[in-house]
Design a protein around this motif. Structure first.
Motif, PDB file in Angstrom:
ATOM      1  N   THR A 203       0.826  -1.216   0.000  1.00  0.00           N
ATOM      2  CA  THR A 203       0.000   0.000   0.000  1.00  0.00           C
ATOM      3  C   THR A 203       0.855   1.260   0.000  1.00  0.00           C
ATOM      4  OG1 THR A 203      -0.152   0.056   2.394  1.00  0.00           O
ATOM      5  CG2 THR A 203      -1.875  -1.150   1.238  1.00  0.00           C
ATOM      6  N   MET A 204       2.165   1.084  -0.003  1.00  0.00           N
ATOM      7  CA  MET A 204       3.022   2.268  -0.038  1.00  0.00           C
ATOM      8  C   MET A 204       3.659   2.403  -1.416  1.00  0.00           C
ATOM      9  SD  MET A 204       4.661   2.177   3.703  1.00  0.00           S
ATOM     10  CE  MET A 204       3.692   1.446   5.008  1.00  0.00           C
ATOM     11  N   THR A 205       4.044   3.635  -1.730  1.00  0.00           N
ATOM     12  CA  THR A 205       4.584   3.861  -3.062  1.00  0.00           C
ATOM     13  C   THR A 205       5.989   3.261  -3.177  1.00  0.00           C
ATOM     14  OG1 THR A 205       5.640   5.940  -2.493  1.00  0.00           O
ATOM     15  CG2 THR A 205       3.341   6.055  -3.195  1.00  0.00           C
ATOM     16  N   VAL A 206       6.428   3.170  -4.425  1.00  0.00           N
ATOM     17  CA  VAL A 206       7.767   2.660  -4.689  1.00  0.00           C
ATOM     18  C   VAL A 206       8.803   3.489  -3.929  1.00  0.00           C
ATOM     19  CG1 VAL A 206       9.525   2.484  -6.505  1.00  0.00           C
ATOM     20  CG2 VAL A 206       7.195   1.630  -6.914  1.00  0.00           C
ATOM     21  N   LEU A 207       8.627   4.812  -3.972  1.00  0.00           N
ATOM     22  CA  LEU A 207       9.586   5.684  -3.292  1.00  0.00           C
ATOM     23  C   LEU A 207       9.575   5.446  -1.778  1.00  0.00           C
ATOM     24  CD1 LEU A 207      11.657   7.933  -3.492  1.00  0.00           C
ATOM     25  CD2 LEU A 207       9.811   9.591  -3.332  1.00  0.00           C
ATOM     26  N   GLU A 208       8.370   5.317  -1.208  1.00  0.00           N
ATOM     27  CA  GLU A 208       8.290   5.061   0.242  1.00  0.00           C
ATOM     28  C   GLU A 208       8.959   3.746   0.610  1.00  0.00           C
ATOM     29  OE1 GLU A 208       4.251   7.006   2.009  1.00  0.00           O
ATOM     30  OE2 GLU A 208       3.963   5.564   0.409  1.00  0.00           O
ATOM     31  N   ASN A 209       8.783   2.741  -0.259  1.00  0.00           N
ATOM     32  CA  ASN A 209       9.448   1.465  -0.035  1.00  0.00           C
ATOM     33  C   ASN A 209      10.961   1.635  -0.031  1.00  0.00           C
ATOM     34  OD1 ASN A 209       7.955  -1.325  -0.004  1.00  0.00           O
ATOM     35  ND2 ASN A 209       6.674   0.040  -1.214  1.00  0.00           N
TER      36      ASN A 209
ATOM     37  N   ASP B 260      21.961  10.333   7.253  1.00  0.00           N
ATOM     38  CA  ASP B 260      22.283  11.372   6.281  1.00  0.00           C
ATOM     39  C   ASP B 260      21.298  11.325   5.097  1.00  0.00           C
ATOM     40  OD1 ASP B 260      23.315  13.052   4.405  1.00  0.00           O
ATOM     41  OD2 ASP B 260      25.331  12.179   4.381  1.00  0.00           O
ATOM     42  N   ARG B 261      20.371  12.309   5.070  1.00  0.00           N
ATOM     43  CA  ARG B 261      19.325  12.288   4.043  1.00  0.00           C
ATOM     44  C   ARG B 261      19.885  12.468   2.637  1.00  0.00           C
ATOM     45  NH1 ARG B 261      13.746  15.092   5.905  1.00  0.00           N
ATOM     46  NH2 ARG B 261      13.404  13.812   7.746  1.00  0.00           N
ATOM     47  N   ALA B 262      20.939  13.275   2.536  1.00  0.00           N
ATOM     48  CA  ALA B 262      21.523  13.506   1.216  1.00  0.00           C
ATOM     49  C   ALA B 262      22.085  12.200   0.657  1.00  0.00           C
ATOM     50  CB  ALA B 262      22.620  14.564   1.322  1.00  0.00           C
ATOM     51  N   LEU B 263      22.639  11.388   1.565  1.00  0.00           N
ATOM     52  CA  LEU B 263      23.194  10.107   1.148  1.00  0.00           C
ATOM     53  C   LEU B 263      22.081   9.181   0.648  1.00  0.00           C
ATOM     54  CD1 LEU B 263      25.696   8.328   0.914  1.00  0.00           C
ATOM     55  CD2 LEU B 263      25.331   7.609   3.286  1.00  0.00           C
ATOM     56  N   VAL B 264      20.943   9.207   1.347  1.00  0.00           N
ATOM     57  CA  VAL B 264      19.805   8.387   0.918  1.00  0.00           C
ATOM     58  C   VAL B 264      19.360   8.823  -0.479  1.00  0.00           C
ATOM     59  CG1 VAL B 264      17.401   7.786   1.377  1.00  0.00           C
ATOM     60  CG2 VAL B 264      19.023   7.908   3.265  1.00  0.00           C
ATOM     61  N   ALA B 265      19.254  10.135  -0.677  1.00  0.00           N
ATOM     62  CA  ALA B 265      18.837  10.650  -1.981  1.00  0.00           C
ATOM     63  C   ALA B 265      19.811  10.212  -3.064  1.00  0.00           C
ATOM     64  CB  ALA B 265      18.747  12.174  -1.927  1.00  0.00           C
ATOM     65  N   LYS B 266      21.102  10.248  -2.741  1.00  0.00           N
ATOM     66  CA  LYS B 266      22.114   9.856  -3.709  1.00  0.00           C
ATOM     67  C   LYS B 266      21.988   8.367  -4.052  1.00  0.00           C
ATOM     68  CE  LYS B 266      27.008   9.738  -4.002  1.00  0.00           C
ATOM     69  NZ  LYS B 266      27.891   9.241  -2.938  1.00  0.00           N
ATOM     70  N   ARG B 267      21.740   7.568  -3.016  1.00  0.00           N
ATOM     71  CA  ARG B 267      21.605   6.134  -3.264  1.00  0.00           C
ATOM     72  C   ARG B 267      20.339   5.830  -4.068  1.00  0.00           C
ATOM     73  NH1 ARG B 267      23.406   4.008   2.676  1.00  0.00           N
ATOM     74  NH2 ARG B 267      25.646   4.187   2.366  1.00  0.00           N
ATOM     75  N   ILE B 268      19.257   6.578  -3.791  1.00  0.00           N
ATOM     76  CA  ILE B 268      18.033   6.368  -4.570  1.00  0.00           C
ATOM     77  C   ILE B 268      18.311   6.681  -6.042  1.00  0.00           C
ATOM     78  CG2 ILE B 268      15.693   7.238  -4.979  1.00  0.00           C
ATOM     79  CD1 ILE B 268      15.315   7.408  -1.980  1.00  0.00           C
ATOM     80  N   ALA B 269      19.052   7.754  -6.279  1.00  0.00           N
ATOM     81  CA  ALA B 269      19.389   8.099  -7.659  1.00  0.00           C
ATOM     82  C   ALA B 269      20.190   6.977  -8.309  1.00  0.00           C
ATOM     83  CB  ALA B 269      20.183   9.412  -7.679  1.00  0.00           C
TER      84      ALA B 269
ATOM     85  N   ILE C  90      19.479   0.691  -0.905  1.00  0.00           N
ATOM     86  CA  ILE C  90      19.459   2.013  -0.277  1.00  0.00           C
ATOM     87  C   ILE C  90      20.137   1.967   1.097  1.00  0.00           C
ATOM     88  CG2 ILE C  90      17.985   3.930   0.467  1.00  0.00           C
ATOM     89  CD1 ILE C  90      17.790   3.413  -2.495  1.00  0.00           C
ATOM     90  N   ALA C  91      20.115   0.798   1.716  1.00  0.00           N
ATOM     91  CA  ALA C  91      20.735   0.678   3.030  1.00  0.00           C
ATOM     92  C   ALA C  91      22.267   0.692   2.935  1.00  0.00           C
ATOM     93  CB  ALA C  91      20.260  -0.603   3.721  1.00  0.00           C
ATOM     94  N   GLY C  92      22.789   0.693   1.720  1.00  0.00           N
ATOM     95  CA  GLY C  92      24.234   0.736   1.537  1.00  0.00           C
ATOM     96  C   GLY C  92      24.915  -0.559   1.945  1.00  0.00           C
TER      97      GLY C  92
END
Lengths: 236, 346
Positions: free
Chosen positions: A92-98, A108-117, A152-154
């Motif tokens: 029930t959650m979006t791909v991004l939320e997953n 580090d949120r910037a790191l998460v964003a970088k990994r998502i990219a 994403i967890a690195g």
């Protein structure tokens, strides 16, 4: 020093013994497969490493640290990520939320964003579907999402439980290709598979688990020609 | 490769077109509109009876928003939630009466006691899952009530009465019914807003992951036990503040106010409104608390009608008035699996 090491690990579910002494090693940069039939103990082996199941005796270590008694969140924090059987994405959650769940322990949120990219680059279909609910994805896409979420967890090392389950042969090939790309980008992989033929095509080495113990170990190329493997797991 | 992406397939968003009503429900201003209505109503009807009913309803909204954190956000079925309100009400009542203090000064003690109660009830029980947790919380709810019924410090079956008001400075008394109504509405609004914010926080996301699939959440590194305990503690504190307002409103506390039916009614408000959605839960709480009053003309039949209406709602709208996610995702075919295999899309 091996990245992941099991030394004679035994696990009980109540009175039933699931693992009767698993010993195996995974070296950094390898793809290693665990093969075996239903109920052989493959999934239990992964769950023991990730801390979801506690071992009764024996020792598990990751990068030289004893993780035998570690809790799941500590194991994830150490960089050993488990992609559970059946994908277990949040429908029930979006791909991004997953994907964001994968970064739960990363402060580090910037790191998460970088990994998502980076994940979007590796798996562009996830980028295309980022606002869709997980449950609307096809089986193959859900598997990609489960893998993407773990990335994403690195992870230093990824443990994949039956990523080919319930997928058409062409999709299985695609999943295996992604796994080998992940390794090429520097992540070690431990792969649990019933589909021995597909698994052995991308792995370096493999262990066969039978009745809760590791019975056969060898290089993938050798095992593909091993009569015991051919008879039991590859068919004629 | 992005230039190879097949764009002939339209984006598969299945959300139905928004009706005016659902647009109103989604609107960001809805909370403020509701608050404005709540603040303006006494200008229209300010009889002692209506103020009493509306104050009770507002306190009920606070309880429902607290239980929504536990049941709605985190998915832990709690059948003894009213125990936390009891802890708050008794703590506030006993301290205020013993030291002849305005109730407002008991807030720190109430927070401490409810957090402790949350830990005591939560720590041993949160290792259990679903049905078992429900049974144990039911037991704890009853234990709390029976303990209060038998201790002398809590006044036994007759409880505590003559509890001082919230606060009185000179001639300005917060206990004045209209003033107390406004205080209650503002406090409740603040707590509802805080709970809604909490639901959107990092912890709130963790609660949703635990609710949807605890094992997967744990495998991804969420400390599920800690996260569940946090939900319990927040729920307990919300209940405790409900207890302070309750004690102030009635100036008396007794065990009969904390029977299982009360826990069930709060849970009903959460389920009826839509688990996990704070707006829906507020509406559910208002329906549950106000409907029996609106049906008062039916005298003895009113609870029969009330019960029937609840059954009808659950038959036709089992997900509640307004659930956290408006629709279940439709499972799509394997079109994209084929695209995946062809390599047109990776």
């Amino acid at each position: 020093m091996a990245m992941l090491e099991f030394d004679n690990v035994a696990v009980y579910y109540g009175k039933v013994q699931a693992l009767r002494g698993i010993s195996l090693t995974v070296e950094e940069g390898e793809i290693v497969a665990l093969l075996g039939n239903n109920g052989a103990g493959k999934t239990t082996t992964l769950s023991t490493a990730s801390g979801l199941v506690k071992s009764h005796s024996g020792r598990v270590s990751f990068n030289g640290t004893d993780i035998t008694k570690a809790m799941p969140w500590n194991v994830v924090g150490a960089g050993l990520i488990h992609v559970p059987e059946g994908r277990r994405i949040f429908s029930t959650m979006t791909v991004l939320e997953n994907l964001l769940l994968g970064g739960y322990l990363v402060k580090d949120r910037a790191l998460v964003a970088k990994r998502i990219a980076t994940v979007y680059e590796l798996l562009p279909l996830l980028a295309e579907r980022s606002t869709q609910q997980g449950g609307t994805l096809s089986g193959g896409e859900q598997q990609m999402l489960a893998i993407g979420r773990a990335l994403i967890a690195g992870p230093k090392m990824l443990m994949l439980d039956e990523p080919s389950m319930g997928l058409a042969p062409l999709i299985v090939a695609r999943v295996m290709q992604v796994i080998s790309e992940i390794r090429d980008q520097g992540t070690t992989v431990l792969l649990v598979e019933q589909n021995a033929r597909a698994a052995l095509k991308v792995t370096d080495r493999a262990y066969v688990i039978d009745g809760g113990t590791t019975t056969i170990e060898g290089r993938a190329v050798d095992l593909l020609g091993d009569s015991r493997i051919i008879d039991a797991y590859l068919g004629a | 490769m992005s230039e190879n992406v097949d764009t002939t397939l339209a984006p598969r968003t299945t959300r139905p077109p928004a009706s005016p009503i659902s647009r109103l429900f989604e609107s960001k201003q809805l909370g403020w509109i509701a608050l404005a209505i709540a603040l303006l109503i006494p200008l229209l009807i300010a009889t002692p009876y209506s103020l009493n009913v509306m104050t009770t309803a507002a306190i009920f909204v606070l309880l429902a928003s607290g239980l929504n954190i536990v049941v709605g956000y985190c998915g832990l079925l709690d059948l003894g939630y009213i125990a936390f309100m009891a802890v708050g009400a008794y703590t506030a009542g006993i301290i205020a009466k013993a030291f002849d203090l305005p109730l407002i000064f008991t807030i720190p003690a109430v927070i401490i006691m409810t957090v402790l109660a949350g830990l005591i009830i939560g720590a041993p029980t949160l290792r259990l899952r679903s049905d078992y947790l429900a049974i144990v919380t039911l037991g704890f709810g009853e234990i709390t009530r029976i303990t209060a019924n038998n201790l002398s410090i809590t006044g036994g079956p007759s409880g505590i009465f003559g509890i001082p008001g919230l606060l009185k400075i000179g001639d300005f008394d917060l206990q004045e019914p209209a003033v107390f109504y406004y205080v209650t509405v503002l406090v409740v609004a603040a707590f509802v807003l805080a709970a809604a914010r909490l639901g959107k926080s990092r912890l709130g996301r963790a609660w949703r992951f635990v609710r949807e699939d605890e094992d997967a959440a744990e495998a991804m590194g969420i400390h599920t036990y800690k996260v569940k305990l946090m939900a319990y503690i927040f729920g307990a504190v919300w209940g405790g503040f409900g207890g302070i307002l309750f004690a102030a409103h009635l100036s008396a506390v007794s065990p009969q106010s904390f029977v299982f039916l009360q826990s069930a009614l709060v849970l009903m408000a959460v389920v009826l409104g839509g688990m996990g959605n704070m707006r829906g839960v507020v509406i559910g709480a208002l329906v549950i608390s106000l409907l029996p009053e609106l049906l008062r003309d039916l005298s003895t039949y009113r609870y029969l009608v009330f019960g029937l209406l609840l059954v009808v709602v659950m038959v036709f709208r089992p997900q509640g008035f307004w659930p956290a996610r408006g629709y279940e995702p439709e499972r799509m075919g394997d079109v994209s699996d084929r695209r995946l295999a062809k390599g047109t899309v990776r």
